[in-house]
Design a protein around this motif. Structure first.
Motif, PDB file in Angstrom:
ATOM      1  N   GLU A 650       0.853  -1.186   0.000  1.00 53.00           N
ATOM      2  CA  GLU A 650       0.000   0.000   0.000  1.00 53.00           C
ATOM      3  C   GLU A 650       0.892   1.241   0.000  1.00 53.00           C
ATOM      4  N   ASN A 651       0.281   2.406   0.204  1.00 50.43           N
ATOM      5  CA  ASN A 651       1.038   3.657   0.146  1.00 50.43           C
ATOM      6  C   ASN A 651       2.126   3.718   1.209  1.00 50.43           C
ATOM      7  N   ASP A 652       1.745   3.487   2.457  1.00 48.85           N
ATOM      8  CA  ASP A 652       2.702   3.630   3.554  1.00 48.85           C
ATOM      9  C   ASP A 652       2.841   2.364   4.384  1.00 48.85           C
ATOM     10  N   HIS A 653       2.349   1.232   3.871  1.00 47.27           N
ATOM     11  CA  HIS A 653       2.446  -0.006   4.628  1.00 47.27           C
ATOM     12  C   HIS A 653       2.293  -1.180   3.666  1.00 47.27           C
ATOM     13  N   VAL A 654       2.500  -2.386   4.215  1.00 48.01           N
ATOM     14  CA  VAL A 654       2.271  -3.607   3.453  1.00 48.01           C
ATOM     15  C   VAL A 654       1.311  -4.489   4.247  1.00 48.01           C
ATOM     16  N   LEU A 655       0.644  -5.401   3.522  1.00 51.88           N
ATOM     17  CA  LEU A 655      -0.280  -6.335   4.147  1.00 51.88           C
ATOM     18  C   LEU A 655       0.168  -7.751   3.844  1.00 51.88           C
ATOM     19  N   ALA A 682      19.456  -6.279   6.335  1.00 56.39           N
ATOM     20  CA  ALA A 682      20.392  -5.162   6.355  1.00 56.39           C
ATOM     21  C   ALA A 682      20.879  -4.872   7.769  1.00 56.39           C
ATOM     22  N   MET A 683      19.981  -4.945   8.739  1.00 56.05           N
ATOM     23  CA  MET A 683      20.339  -4.683  10.131  1.00 56.05           C
ATOM     24  C   MET A 683      20.728  -5.958  10.874  1.00 56.05           C
ATOM     25  N   ASN A 701       6.176   1.256   8.536  1.00 48.19           N
ATOM     26  CA  ASN A 701       7.510   1.751   8.902  1.00 48.19           C
ATOM     27  C   ASN A 701       8.629   0.851   8.395  1.00 48.19           C
ATOM     28  N   LEU A 702       8.483   0.306   7.194  1.00 45.97           N
ATOM     29  CA  LEU A 702       9.591  -0.439   6.581  1.00 45.97           C
ATOM     30  C   LEU A 702      10.567   0.552   5.960  1.00 45.97           C
ATOM     31  N   LYS A 703      11.822   0.245   5.962  1.00 49.57           N
ATOM     32  CA  LYS A 703      12.857   1.150   5.475  1.00 49.57           C
ATOM     33  C   LYS A 703      13.160   0.884   4.010  1.00 49.57           C
ATOM     34  N   MET A 704      13.449   1.951   3.271  1.00 54.42           N
ATOM     35  CA  MET A 704      13.767   1.842   1.852  1.00 54.42           C
ATOM     36  C   MET A 704      15.074   1.080   1.670  1.00 54.42           C
ATOM     37  N   ALA A 742      11.441   7.346  -6.291  1.00 52.35           N
ATOM     38  CA  ALA A 742      12.100   7.484  -4.988  1.00 52.35           C
ATOM     39  C   ALA A 742      13.245   6.504  -4.862  1.00 52.35           C
ATOM     40  N   THR A 743      12.988   5.294  -5.383  1.00 53.49           N
ATOM     41  CA  THR A 743      14.046   4.289  -5.312  1.00 53.49           C
ATOM     42  C   THR A 743      15.237   4.703  -6.166  1.00 53.49           C
ATOM     43  N   GLN A 744      14.919   5.208  -7.414  1.00 50.21           N
ATOM     44  CA  GLN A 744      15.994   5.617  -8.304  1.00 50.21           C
ATOM     45  C   GLN A 744      16.772   6.763  -7.704  1.00 50.21           C
ATOM     46  N   ALA A 745      16.043   7.716  -7.080  1.00 49.72           N
ATOM     47  CA  ALA A 745      16.723   8.850  -6.464  1.00 49.72           C
ATOM     48  C   ALA A 745      17.631   8.385  -5.351  1.00 49.72           C
ATOM     49  N   ALA A 746      17.092   7.428  -4.568  1.00 46.69           N
ATOM     50  CA  ALA A 746      17.929   6.914  -3.479  1.00 46.69           C
ATOM     51  C   ALA A 746      19.158   6.220  -4.030  1.00 46.69           C
ATOM     52  N   ARG A 747      18.943   5.379  -5.095  1.00 45.58           N
ATOM     53  CA  ARG A 747      20.079   4.686  -5.676  1.00 45.58           C
ATOM     54  C   ARG A 747      21.049   5.670  -6.320  1.00 45.58           C
TER      55      ARG A 747
END
Length: 830
Positions: A650-655, A682-683, A701-704, A742-747
Motif C-alpha cells: 500500500e502507500n505507507d504499509h504492506v499487508l 540489512a540490520m 515503517n519499513l525502510k527503503m 524514490a528508489t531511483q533517487a535513493a540509488r
C-alpha cells in the motif's frame, strides 16, 4: 480465466505450469506435495501462491478461494458477517450473526453465543449404565463408581474426574513423632491422612541438619506409617518431615519435627605419650590428646596396660587425658593403650605404646627432617641422637579434607636411620607427620612435623546414586579424568567412615551390587594417583521386589495430539493383571493428569490422546502401588505452516495474507491465532511484530532499500508457546511495486556518493603524473642545450657530435646542429 485454470490443472504433470496450456479442466490426480511457492488444492493439483485468494477460482474445486480474508474484514475486521454470506465450508451463527468453520459444528464446545452450533447434534450412542456405574458425559462408556474421582481419567471426556471434592485436598501426615535407641537408629511414626488412598500413595522422608537450607530425601517405597533412619550422623540435631507422594502429585507440607540423634562411639585418642617419673620406681605416666571426633560428650577414659609376654590386660579409669599407672614391676616392658567413653560405650583404641620401667632412663624422641616435597609427594629422614639401639620406626601421616573425618596412613620401618619418600599425596593439603622409635627399652616419645604440599587442591567429585532394582545401585559422578576412583558404601554413617565396603574403577559410572531391603550411604573419591577429597554422601533406599519400575519405556508414534507409548512389565512373566498408572505432565501449562491400564501381558502399549500440538510433556509410568517409575519426555508434532503467504504493498504499509490454517488443521484452535516475526537482513535483527486471530496483518515503517523475511506460524495462548511450523516469505522492497522514482533517487544518491570520490582521486593522480613528466622534460632540455653549446664551432657555424672515438677523415655523415644559440631550442639533424 480458462487459461489459468488449465494451467492449474497442467501443473500436476508439467513444471513449471505453462500459461499457454490448452488442456481442459478435468479431474487429474495431483502430486502428494507441491513445489515451493505453490499451493496444493484440495483435489491434489497445484497452483502458484500468487493465484490464491485473488478472487478467481483456479482450483477445480475452488479451494484456493476458501477461507480468504475479505476486503471488508481487512478494512473493518469487526463488521459482522451478513446473512447468507457464509460459504459451504462454514456454519452460520444467528445471535450475533457470524460464520464459523464447519468442523466446529457439534464438537462439544459452544462457539455461537446462542449455542446454535451445538443444537440438534446427533447422539453418539444410547448407552445405558447400571445403577452401580457412572456414565461418562459423552455417553461413550460406563465405569464403576469406585473409579469416579480416583485420580485416574477413565472417561475419554475426563468427566469422571470433574467436580471431585478431594481434588484440592492436600494430604498431610498427623502426629509425627520420633524415638531413638541405643544402636543409634531413629524411628519415625505418624498417622495416615484422612481419605488418603493408601494403594496409590507412599511416604517420603526429608531431613536436613539444623542450619542447612537444602533438604535431603529418602524414598521409603512404602505406605506404612513408620520408618527407621539408619543413615544420620550421631550427636547431631536434624529437622525431619514426612510428605505424601501420590501418583501425579506430591503433597507439600511445612510441618517438621526437630530431633537429636544419639551419641556415637568416639574416635581414638591421639598422640599417646609414656614417660617415667624420676622420683618413683614402677610407675608409668601417660598423657594424650582427645579424639578429633567425639560423637558426643566424653564421660571418661579407659586406660589398659599389659606386661610383655602376658595376654592379660589390666585397666583403670582416667577423668582427663592424664594418668599414672603404679605398682608395676621394675625393669619390665609394658604396653599401654587408651580409649574414650561416651554414653554409647567405649570408643576406638589408640595406638599401643611400650616402655621399660628403668628408673632415670629417658628415651628421647626421634628427629624428623623434611628433605623435599611437591604436589603429590614428600621425602623425610628419621634419626636418633642417643646410644640406645633403635630397632625401627612407626610413622603416621594425618590429614583432613572435611570436618567428618581425620584420615591417617601408617608406615612401619626397620633400622636406626631412615630416609623415605611418601607418594600418592594430594596437592595443597596440610599433612601432620608423627613418628616414634622402637627400641629395646620401649617406644620413644612422639616427634611431630607439618608440611603443606604444593599446587592446587583438586575439587571433590559430585555423586548421584539411585537404586535400579532390588540389589543394584547405579552410581554416576563428575570429576577429573585419567584417574582411578574408589566407591565407598555402608549401611550407617559410622561404618562409612570406619569400615566401608569399596570398589575401584577408572570410569565415571559404576553399578554396585548390595543387599536387599537396606538403606545405604555412598560416597566416591579419587584414590590414584592421589587420595583426593570425597564427595558428599548420598542415601539410597533399595527397592522392594513388589515396587520395581516398568522396563524399556519408549515412544512408538508421535502425532499432533496423540502419542503411542510402549513398555515392558517389571517381571518377565506376570501371573496376574498388573495395574499401571500413567501420569502426563504438561511442561508448558504446568498441569498434569493420570490414566490407568490393567494388563497381564509382558509388553503393554497405550495411546495418549487430547494433547496439544507442539506441546512438551513428561510421561511417567509406574505400577499402581506407587513403585519406582520409568519416564520419558516427548514433544508432539507441530501444526503445519499456513498456506499461500503473500504480500501486497500500500502507500505507507504492506499487508501480509495467508490461508486460514483451520481449513487443513482440524486441531487448530482459531482463538490461539498466529504470530508474526520479521528479519531485517540489512540490520541483521529479528523482531516480533505481534499476533492476530485474522489471516492478514498490517506492517508499517519499513525502510527503503532493506530486504525483509516474514514468518507466520500458529501460536498458543499460554506462555507464548509456538505450536506451528513457520510459513516464510522473502520480501524484496525493489521488486514489490515501490515508488520507482524514490528508489531511483535513493540509488542515484548512493551511486554519486561512491563515484564522485573515485573520479576525484583519478583526476588528482593524472595531475601529479603530468607534473612529474613536465619536470623531467625541462631537465632534459636544459641538459641537452648545455651539451650542444659545448660542441658548437663558431668557425663552422655548427655543432659536431661523435661517439667518443675519432670519426676519421670522412665525417660527412656526422650529425650536425646549426643555427642556434643558448636561447633557441636546438633541432637535431641526422
Amino acid at each position: 480465466m480458462i487459461s489459468r485454470l488449465a494451467a492449474a490443472q497442467s501443473c500436476a504433470c508439467h513444471w513449471p505450469p505453462s500459461a499457454d496450456s490448452h488442456i481442459l479442466p478435468f479431474s487429474t490426480p495431483g502430486p502428494s506435495t507441491c513445489l515451493p511457492n505453490y499451493y496444493r488444492c484440495s483435489s491434489g493439483t497445484c497452483v502458484m501462491d500468487t493465484w490464491v485468494c485473488d478472487g478467481y477460482r483456479d482450483c477445480a474445486d475452488g479451494s484456493d478461494e476458501e477461507a480468504c480474508p475479505s476486503l471488508a474484514n481487512v478494512t473493518a475486521a469487526s463488521t459482522p458477517t451478513q446473512l447468507g454470506r457464509c460459504d459451504r465450508f462454514e456454519f452460520e451463527c444467528h445471535q450475533p450473526k457470524k460464520c464459523i468453520p464447519n468442523w466446529k459444528r457439534c464438537d462439544g464446545h459452544q462457539d455461537c453465543q446462542d449455542g446454535r452450533d451445538e443444537a440438534n447434534c446427533p447422539t453418539h450412542s444410547t448407552l445405558t449404565c447400571m445403577s452401580r456405574e457412572f456414565q461418562c458425559e459423552d455417553g461413550e462408556a460406563c465405569i464403576v463408581l469406585s473409579e469416579r474421582c480416583d485420580g485416574f481419567l477413565d472417561c475419554s471426556d475426563e468427566s469422571d474426574e470433574k467436580a471431585c471434592s478431594d481434588e484440592l485436598t492436600v494430604y498431610k501426615v498427623q502426629n509425627l513423632q520420633w524415638t531413638a535407641d541405643f544402636s543409634g537408629d531413629v524411628t519415625l511414626t505418624w498417622m495416615r491422612p484422612k481419605k488418603m488412598p493408601s494403594a496409590s500413595c507412599v511416604y517420603n522422608v526429608y531431613y536436613r541438619v539444623v542450619g542447612e537450607s537444602i533438604w535431603k530425601t529418602l524414598e521409603t517405597h512404602s505406605n506404612k506409617t513408620n520408618t527407621v533412619l539408619k543413615v544420620l550422623k550421631p550427636d547431631t540435631t536434624y529437622q525431619v518431615k514426612v510428605q505424601v507422594q501420590c501418583l501425579s502429585k506430591a503433597h507439600n507440607t511445612n510441618d517438621f519435627v526437630t530431633l537429636r540423634t544419639p551419641e556415637g562411639l568416639p574416635d581414638a585418642p591421639r598422640n599417646l605419650q609414656l614417660s617415667l617419673p624420676r622420683e618413683a620406681e614402677g610407675v608409668i605416666v601417660g598423657h594424650w590428646a582427645p579424639p578429633i571426633h567425639t560423637h558426643g560428650l566424653i564421660r571418661e577414659y579407659i586406660v589398659e596396660y599389659s606386661r610383655s609376654g602376658s595376654k592379660m590386660w589390666a585397666s583403670q579409669r582416667a577423668a582427663s587425658n592424664f594418668t599414672e599407672i603404679k605398682n608395676l614391676l621394675v625393669n619390665t616392658l609394658y604396653t599401654v593403650r587408651v580409649a574414650a567413653v561416651t554414653s554409647r560405650g567405649i570408643g576406638n583404641w589408640s595406638d599401643s605404646k611400650s616402655i621399660t620401667t628403668i628408673k632415670g632412663k629417658v628415651i628421647p624422641p626421634p628427629d624428623i627432617h623434611i628433605d623435599s616435597y611437591g604436589e603429590n609427594y614428600l621425602s623425610f629422614t628419621l634419626t636418633m641422637e642417643s646410644d640406645i639401639k633403635v630397632n625401627g620406626y612407626v610413622v603416621n601421616l594425618f590429614w583432613a579434607f572435611d570436618t567428618h573425618k581425620q584420615e591417617r596412613r601408617t608406615l612401619n620401618f626397620r633400622g636406626s636411620i631412615l630416609s623415605h619418600k611418601v607418594g600418592n599425596l594430594t596437592a595443597h593439603t596440610s599433612y601432620e607427620i608423627s613418628a616414634w622409635a622402637k627400641t629395646d627399652l620401649g617406644d620413644s616419645p612422639l616427634a611431630f612435623e607439618h608440611v603443606m604440599t604444593r599446587g592446587v587442591r583438586p575439587s571433590a567429585p559430585s555423586l548421584k546414586a539411585k537404586a535400579i532394582n532390588q540389589t543394584a545401585v547405579e552410581c554416576t559422578w563428575t570429576g577429573p579424568r585419567n584417574v582411578v576412583c574408589g566407591i565407598f558404601y555402608a549401611t550407617s554413617f559410622l561404618d562409612l567412615y570406619r569400615n566401608p565396603k569399596s570398589l575401584t574403577t577408572s570410569l565415571h559410572n559404576k553399578t554396585v551390587i548390595v543387599s536387599k531391603d537396606e538403606q545405604y550411604l555412598f560416597l566416591v573419591r579419587v584414590v590414584v594417583p592421589y587420595q583426593g577429597p570425597s564427595s558428599d554422601y548420598v542415601v539410597v533406599k533399595m527397592i522392594p521386589d513388589s515396587r520395581l519400575p516398568p522396563r524399556h519405556l519408549h515412544v512408538v508414534h508421535t502425532g499432533k495430539t496423540s502419542v503411542v507409548i510402549k513398555w515392558e512389565s517389571p517381571y518377565d512373566s506376570p501371573d496376574q493383571d498388573l495395574l499401571y498408572a500413567i501420569a502426563v505432565k504438561d511442561l508448558i501449562r504446568k498441569t498434569d493428569r493420570s490414566y490407568k491400564v490393567k494388563s497381564r501381558n509382558s509388553t503393554v502399549e497405550y495411546t495418549l490422546n487430547k494433547l496439544e500440538p507442539g506441546g512438551k510433556y513428561h510421561i511417567i509410568v509406574q505400577l499402581g502401588n506407587m513403585s519406582k517409575d520409568s519416564s520419558i519426555k516427548i514433544t508432539t508434532v507441530s501444526l503445519s505452516a499456513p498456506d499461500a503467504l503473500k504480500i501486497t504493498t500500500e502507500n505507507d504499509h504492506v499487508l501480509l495474507f495467508w490461508k486460514s490454517l483451520a481449513l487443513k488443521e482440524k486441531h487448530f484452535n482459531e482463538s490461539r491465532g498466529y504470530e508474526i516475526h520479521m528479519f531485517d537482513s540489512a540490520m541483521n535483527i529479528t523482531a516480533y511484530l505481534g499476533n492476530t486471530t485474522d489471516n492478514f496483518f498490517k506492517i508499517s515503517n519499513l525502510k527503503m532499500g532493506h530486504n525483509y523475511t516474514f514468518t507466520v506460524q500458529a501460536r498458543c495462548l499460554f506462555g507464548s508457546q509456538i505450536c506451528g511450523e513457520p510459513a516464510i516469505l522473502l520480501y524484496d522492497e525493489l521488486g514489490s511495486g515501490a515508488d520507482a522514482s524514490a528508489t531511483q533517487a535513493a540509488r542515484s544518491t548512493d551511486v554519486a556518493a561512491v563515484v564522485v570520490p573515485i573520479l576525484f582521486l583519478i583526476l588528482l593522480s593524472l595531475g601529479v603524473g603530468f607534473a612529474i613528466l613536465y619536470t623531467k622534460h625541462r631537465r632534459l632540455q636544459s641538459s641537452f642545450t648545455a651539451f650542444a653549446n659545448s660542441h658548437y664551432s663558431s668557425r663552422l657555424g655548427s655543432a659536431i657530435f661523435s661517439s667518443g672515438d675519432d670519426l676519421g677523415e670522412d665525417d660527412e655523415d656526422a650529425p650536425m646542429i646549426t643555427g642556434f644559440s643558448d636561447d633557441d631550442v636546438p633541432m637535431v639533424i641526422a
